[in-house]
Write an enzyme that holds these catalytic residues in place. Structure first.
Site, mmCIF file in Angstrom:
data_model
loop_
_atom_site.group_PDB
_atom_site.id
_atom_site.type_symbol
_atom_site.label_atom_id
_atom_site.label_comp_id
_atom_site.label_asym_id
_atom_site.label_seq_id
_atom_site.Cartn_x
_atom_site.Cartn_y
_atom_site.Cartn_z
ATOM 1 N N CYS A 30 4.740 -32.881 -13.311
ATOM 2 C CA CYS A 30 4.415 -33.185 -14.700
ATOM 3 C C CYS A 30 5.286 -34.295 -15.267
ATOM 4 C CB CYS A 30 4.527 -31.926 -15.563
ATOM 5 S SG CYS A 30 4.108 -32.217 -17.296
ATOM 6 N N CYS A 44 1.617 -35.525 -15.792
ATOM 7 C CA CYS A 44 1.210 -35.504 -17.203
ATOM 8 C C CYS A 44 1.925 -36.539 -18.072
ATOM 9 C CB CYS A 44 1.461 -34.126 -17.811
ATOM 10 S SG CYS A 44 1.294 -32.739 -16.696
ATOM 11 N N LYS A 79 1.502 -40.336 -17.050
ATOM 12 C CA LYS A 79 0.069 -40.616 -17.225
ATOM 13 C C LYS A 79 -0.268 -40.780 -18.703
ATOM 14 C CE LYS A 79 -2.543 -37.204 -17.435
ATOM 15 N NZ LYS A 79 -3.118 -35.901 -17.060
ATOM 16 N N TYR A 116 -10.630 -34.721 -13.303
ATOM 17 C CA TYR A 116 -9.918 -35.246 -14.472
ATOM 18 C C TYR A 116 -8.922 -36.338 -14.102
ATOM 19 C CZ TYR A 116 -5.859 -32.295 -13.307
ATOM 20 O OH TYR A 116 -4.776 -31.734 -12.690
ATOM 21 N N GLU A 156 -9.231 -39.969 -15.746
ATOM 22 C CA GLU A 156 -8.132 -40.422 -16.599
ATOM 23 C C GLU A 156 -7.614 -41.775 -16.135
ATOM 24 O OE1 GLU A 156 -6.315 -36.136 -18.121
ATOM 25 O OE2 GLU A 156 -5.561 -37.034 -16.276
ATOM 26 N N HIS A 165 -11.664 -32.142 -45.228
ATOM 27 C CA HIS A 165 -12.490 -33.349 -45.316
ATOM 28 C C HIS A 165 -11.651 -34.537 -45.790
ATOM 29 C CE1 HIS A 165 -16.197 -35.611 -45.883
ATOM 30 N NE2 HIS A 165 -15.737 -35.981 -47.068
ATOM 31 N N GLU A 206 -13.697 -31.060 -38.987
ATOM 32 C CA GLU A 206 -14.459 -30.246 -39.927
ATOM 33 C C GLU A 206 -15.849 -29.904 -39.397
ATOM 34 O OE1 GLU A 206 -16.066 -32.178 -43.598
ATOM 35 O OE2 GLU A 206 -15.054 -33.959 -42.808
#
Length: 461
Positions: free
Chosen positions: A43, A48, A51, A179, A183, A438, A443
């Site tokens: 990681c 992670c 990256k 992924y 990515e 909002h 939302e």
């Protein structure tokens, strides 16, 4: 009780191993951790974290375009790859140093070298001899898988090498549809590299909701990534101009770099697991029970080497549960249900719970779908075309929300909060009773009232 050199010996100083060893040492236990590379594991060092820095860097191309749409006079930008690499490496070194200091502050002894089990209580570390331990934890993680028999595979790289390319290629071909492949496709495409993804399946991101899969593929192609489905790279040839990747369908792709991202495998070979009697699965993963205990009662394993849910936060929680159970007298397991995940594609994905297909199988088809596709407010202002997607999968009986899936800006940030609600068993009426914030993309999650009807047979959604 026999005397041992250590109360706990941990093999692997990644996220799971570091958390377990620190917590154990804080009880006064004598703990050591062996790491053959750099402290921090996949990681922090080659996953992670670096990256995400690369994702940030690549997103600026689109940010500059958006800025012009909002009235900013932005000169033609230029990206300096070597300068970025230097900054990235400096930050990774800083983070790795923090991990080292945290271990030292907790009283953990750090041993640099590859460790192998000699028997159930004995560990040999290259360059350091052998030691014994009452308890042993295997936390070696995973590693990129490569088809070693593929002609010309020696010319290809994996994600490990992608973090350290001396120069930014002009053309890259990426094998894989998961992924990691997508990515990096977004990263290189955003940095101006001609990017092609080759995937043997009918769509990318296997395991995710089908609407998410098709939406991400469409959006990435709209941004310039070429995605070739239904084929795979059959061979790589080095030429005077670079590389040529030949696909199984006969199509030849010219590139400066060919990257394989076909998944990761548990990093469990040559660890002496067999000598200690530790059982492994057909995929090579270490078999464990709910408490992360292996087939040997004084040896445990956490993280990607067990191939349960291969995510850093999961490894951390598994490591913490092990320490709580074995050193704090507090039997603890980690619940692998409703674990959210993020994919830092462009646009990014946030997902928690069941996909529509999995929910239909699990609930006999008795589910409702709420689905919205739209251009976010930021895009509509300047004529941008990127679309977002939000989807809820709801059980008809009881109206419990089984899955929440988001594609769009800040989707990973949004899904973290949604995961709390789904983990608590939130229902659609409770979800809808939440007032919207909002104007935000999020939302839309609490304003979807119309059920989405699936297309009739023979029609396309």
């Amino acid at each position: 009780m026999a005397d041992y050199d250590y109360d706990l010996f941990v093999i692997g100083a990644g996220s799971g191993g570091v958390r377990a060893s620190r917590l154990a040492a804080m009880t006064g236990a004598k703990v050591a951790v062996a790491e053959e590379h750099r402290v921090g594991g996949t990681c922090v060092i080659r996953g992670c974290v670096p990256k995400k820095f690369m994702v940030y860097a690549s997103e600026y191309a689109r940010h500059f375009e958006t800025a012009r749409g909002y009235g900013w006079d932005v000169p033609e930008p230029a990206f300096d790859w070597p300068r970025f690499l230097m900054a990235k490496d400096n930050e990774i070194a800083r983070l790795s140093g923090i991990y080292v200091r945290n271990l030292q502050n907790a009283g953990v002894e750090l041993v640099h070298g590859r460790a192998r089990l000699k028997d159930r209580h004995t560990v040999e570390v290259d360059g350091h001899g052998t030691v014994t331990a009452a308890k042993i934890l295997v936390a070696t993680g995973g590693a990129p898988w490569m088809p070693r028999e593929l002609p010309g595979i020696e010319h290809a790289i994996t994600s490990n090498e992608a973090f350290h390319l001396e120069q930014l290629p002009k053309r890259i071909v990426i094998a894989g549809g998961g992924y990691i492949a997508l990515e990096f496709a977004g990263i290189f495409n955003g940095l101006g590299v001609d990017t092609t993804v080759v995937h043997r399946g009918p769509n990318v991101l296997r395991g995710f909701d089908d609407d998410i899969r098709s939406h991400v593929a469409e959006e990435m192609e709209a941004q310039g990534v070429k995605i070739r489905l239904g084929t795979q790279i059959a061979g790589i040839e080095k030429t005077a101009e670079g590389l040529v990747a030949t696909c199984a369908d006969g199509h030849a792709l010219e590139a400066d770099v060919v990257m394989f991202a076909l998944g990761r495998a548990p990093y469990a070979d040559d660890l002496g697991l067999e000598a200690a009697g530790v059982a492994r699965s057909e995929t090579g993963a270490v078999k464990v029970d709910a408490y992360s205990r292996t087939s040997v009662d004084n040896i445990w394993a956490v993280g990607d080497v067990t191939d349960r849910i291969n995510l850093t936060p999961v490894a951390i929680r598994e490591g913490a549960a092990f320490a709580q159970t074995e050193f704090y007298g507090n039997p603890t397991t980690f619940d692998h249900d409703m674990v959210a995940s993020a994919v830092f594609t462009q646009p990014p994905v946030g997902s928690v719970g069941l996909s529509e297909a999995d929910a239909r199988r699990a609930h006999g088809g008795k589910i409702d779908i709420y689905l919205a596709r739209f251009r976010p407010m930021k895009e509509t202002f300047y004529g941008g075309q990127q679309r977002a997607l939000i989807k809820l999968v709801v059980e008809q009986e009881g109206e419990r929300i089984l899955g929440c899936h988001v594609v769009g800006p800040d989707a990973p940030e949004i899904i973290q909060m949604a995961a709390i609600a789904l983990k608590m068993g939130v229902t659609k009426p409770q979800w809808d009773a939440t007032c919207a914030v909002h104007p935000t993309l999020a939302e839309e999650l609490v304003t979807m009232r119309e059920k989405h009807a699936p297309p009739a047979l023979g029609q396309v959604a």
